[in-house]
Design a protein around this motif. Structure first.
Motif, PDB file in Angstrom:
ATOM      1  N   HIS A  64      52.071  34.392  34.076  1.00 51.10           N
ATOM      2  CA  HIS A  64      51.490  35.586  34.346  1.00 51.10           C
ATOM      3  C   HIS A  64      52.357  36.183  34.002  1.00 51.10           C
ATOM      4  O   HIS A  64      53.537  36.875  34.331  1.00 51.10           O
ATOM      5  N   PHE A  65      52.093  36.373  32.726  1.00 53.17           N
ATOM      6  CA  PHE A  65      52.643  37.050  31.684  1.00 53.17           C
ATOM      7  C   PHE A  65      51.520  37.989  31.051  1.00 53.17           C
ATOM      8  O   PHE A  65      50.453  38.226  31.374  1.00 53.17           O
ATOM      9  N   GLU A 379      51.679  37.775  42.734  1.00 60.50           N
ATOM     10  CA  GLU A 379      51.422  37.325  44.616  1.00 60.50           C
ATOM     11  C   GLU A 379      50.413  38.260  44.928  1.00 60.50           C
ATOM     12  O   GLU A 379      49.320  37.938  44.471  1.00 60.50           O
ATOM     13  N   PHE A 380      50.390  39.493  45.141  1.00 57.09           N
ATOM     14  CA  PHE A 380      49.960  40.197  45.689  1.00 57.09           C
ATOM     15  C   PHE A 380      49.269  41.413  44.642  1.00 57.09           C
ATOM     16  O   PHE A 380      49.752  41.594  43.779  1.00 57.09           O
ATOM     17  N   LYS A 381      48.210  41.887  44.316  1.00 53.95           N
ATOM     18  CA  LYS A 381      47.925  42.547  43.680  1.00 53.95           C
ATOM     19  C   LYS A 381      47.017  44.356  44.307  1.00 53.95           C
ATOM     20  O   LYS A 381      45.627  43.624  45.048  1.00 53.95           O
ATOM     21  N   TYR A 416      44.261  41.928  46.329  1.00 58.21           N
ATOM     22  CA  TYR A 416      43.900  41.054  46.070  1.00 58.21           C
ATOM     23  C   TYR A 416      45.113  39.361  45.971  1.00 58.21           C
ATOM     24  O   TYR A 416      46.256  39.954  45.755  1.00 58.21           O
ATOM     25  N   ASP A 417      44.683  38.355  46.575  1.00 54.52           N
ATOM     26  CA  ASP A 417      46.142  37.538  46.228  1.00 54.52           C
ATOM     27  C   ASP A 417      45.931  37.028  45.219  1.00 54.52           C
ATOM     28  O   ASP A 417      44.593  35.715  45.301  1.00 54.52           O
ATOM     29  N   LEU A 418      46.701  37.384  43.725  1.00 54.80           N
ATOM     30  CA  LEU A 418      46.477  36.099  43.138  1.00 54.80           C
ATOM     31  C   LEU A 418      46.518  34.596  43.606  1.00 54.80           C
ATOM     32  O   LEU A 418      46.766  34.270  42.449  1.00 54.80           O
ATOM     33  N   ARG A 419      47.745  34.679  44.455  1.00 56.25           N
ATOM     34  CA  ARG A 419      48.056  32.943  44.407  1.00 56.25           C
ATOM     35  C   ARG A 419      46.092  32.068  44.462  1.00 56.25           C
ATOM     36  O   ARG A 419      46.125  31.080  43.919  1.00 56.25           O
TER      37      ARG A 419
END
Length: 476
Positions: A64-65, A379-381, A416-419
């Protein structure tokens, strides 16, 4: 007083800062338009990147860079200054006729490390301004060989005369132009040869090598050593040669007995240029690509290896960015940070495997001149209404010619829930209003500080770029 002038004066009269015997060399490999999915350890098809994969297996692979911005010039400005590019008035990709670049009062990674006696070099693409005052030797680097901006900014661009009117493309050695429209198939090898020579020359003192490969940005070019070697055509051949280059640099470090005192970082400036089709890379299933603030544009591969410090096979899912490299390298070198405010944070604990560390708690996605388009906590965006270029409306181009793009508009904020949804496909704003509110608070604070054209916020801490009179500002 101009700090760069003062540092140069001290060095010219022999007042070189001393350094302890216990130091760490730094090699930063910054690739051009390599997407999240373009290393074989991240799932690439049709070719292998064994040297990169081995470094990942023995070091830390960040998942997650994020690039400071999803376009070359701004991303590189962020990487080399530790700042969101809009903080220093930098945006887009300055072209041959642009009048802006790095301001003389902004400290680059080269200048930060020279405070501790490091020798510094960049071989490859610069892109922080092409006027004399903005070039590497005036901004903290002892050696420079390469291109001042992108390798497609030349008369042979496929859209030359239609959209662009580029002049001849210069190759620089130091401050001197030594060629124009050079055969690009030699660049990867030439940058590698120069890098090895620089390492050998500085084997007994601390050094910072910035290897900024021009590839695989289009137009693609590869040496005869790798031509026709991959199953993915020219793009795969280019990636195999880049992997070879990294392997040659690493081999030199090992041969000289410097492995335990050398940090190697491999990353990219932004995601792939997807409308170039078979001459473009892969975002690895992330949404969109370069020049968008969806994660296909900002999320980039990053691998770090430092023998004795990184734990083999470590996967780091914590949020990090290329603007964090400057404070990280400064901490490693015990060098003072720039006196002007920066946005990066040291991620040294993540490199050394501290699972409890979380140095970066949020990241804001700026684009264009100063548009705040999204914010994340890892985690969220939360994505704000904005217009963006989409790669999905038309089929991509082929064999070096770009496909058409479409501009669309996101009319309402989405969460968005990136997880669970790294592809940013499902809006869960109404399911997690508290997370959206948290992210909105972060965005509002950053708007006060850095502004936001989308909401007409001015910002109180935005600085001016370097400017040259008589030239037009052109952002690509």
């Amino acid at each position: 007083m101009n700090r760069k002038w003062l540092l140069g004066t001290l060095l010219s009269v022999g007042m070189v800062p001393t350094f302890a015997a216990d130091y760490t060399n730094i090699i930063l490999v910054n690739l051009d338009d390599v997407g999240y999915g373009d290393f074989s350890c991240n799932g690439a098809y049709g070719y292998k990147t064994p040297q990169i994969d081995l470094l990942a297996a023995q070091g830390v692979r960040f998942t997650h860079f994020l690039a400071a911005q999803p376009i070359s010039g701004a991303s590189r400005a962020g990487l080399l200054t530790g700042c969101y590019p809009n903080r220093i008035g930098f945006s887009g990709a300055p072209g041959p006729d642009s009048n802006y670049g790095i301001h003389p009062d902004e400290m680059t990674l080269g200048e930060v490390l020279k405070q501790k006696g490091y020798s510094t070099a960049i071989f490859g693409k610069w892109h922080l301004g092409s006027q004399h005052a903005f070039l590497p030797l005036q901004n903290g680097f002892d050696e420079y060989y390469g291109l001042p901006y992108s390798n497609d900014m030349w008369p042979f661009h496929p859209q030359q005369g239609e959209i662009f009117n580029f002049p001849d493309l210069p190759t620089y050695d130091g401050n001197e132009e030594v060629g124009y429209n050079t055969d690009q198939s030699c660049f990867t090898t030439d940058y590698t040869t120069r890098s090895i020579q620089f390492i050998r020359k500085n084997k007994n003192k601390p050094f910072f090598l910035y290897l900024a490969h021009s590839m695989p940005h289009v137009p693609l070019a590869v040496s005869d050593k790798f031509k026709g070697k991959s199953e993915q055509g020219l793009f795969g051949d280019v990636m195999m040669e880049i992997d070879w280059s990294i392997g040659e640099v690493w081999k030199t470090v090992k041969e000289l007995g410097l492995e335990e005192q050398t940090l190697i970082v491999i990353t990219s400036d932004n995601g792939p240029w997807a409308n170039y089709g078979n001459h473009a890379g892969s975002a690895g299933g992330l949404r969109e690509a370069k020049a968008t603030t969806f994660d296909g544009g900002n999320r980039i591969p990053c691998i770090m290896y430092w023998k004795g410090h990184t734990q083999a096979g470590t996967i780091c899912n914590k949020l990090a960015s290329n603007i964090d490299l400057l404070p990280t390298f400064a901490e490693i070198a015990e060098a003072p940070l720039p006196p002007r405010k920066i946005d990066g944070v040291s991620i040294l604990p993540l490199i050394e495997g501290d699972e409890q560390a979380n140095p970066r708690e949020s990241f804001v996605y700026y684009y264009n001149r100063n548009d705040l388009e999204a914010v994340t906590d890892g985690e969220f965006k939360l994505v704000f209404p904005h217009k963006y270029v989409t790669y999905g409306a038309y089929a991509p181009g082929n064999d070096g010619k770009p496909g058409n793009l479409a501009t669309v508009e996101l009319r309402a904020s989405e969460l968005y829930d990136l997880r669970r949804d790294p592809g940013e496909r499902y809006n869960v704003l109404h399911q997690y209003p508290e997370r959206a509110a948290k992210l909105m608070k972060i965005a509002d604070e950053k708007r006060k500080e850095l502004g936001d054209n989308l909401t007409r916020a001015k910002g109180t801490e935005v600085r001016e770029p370097g400017l040259v009179a008589g030239k037009e500002r052109k952002d690509l």
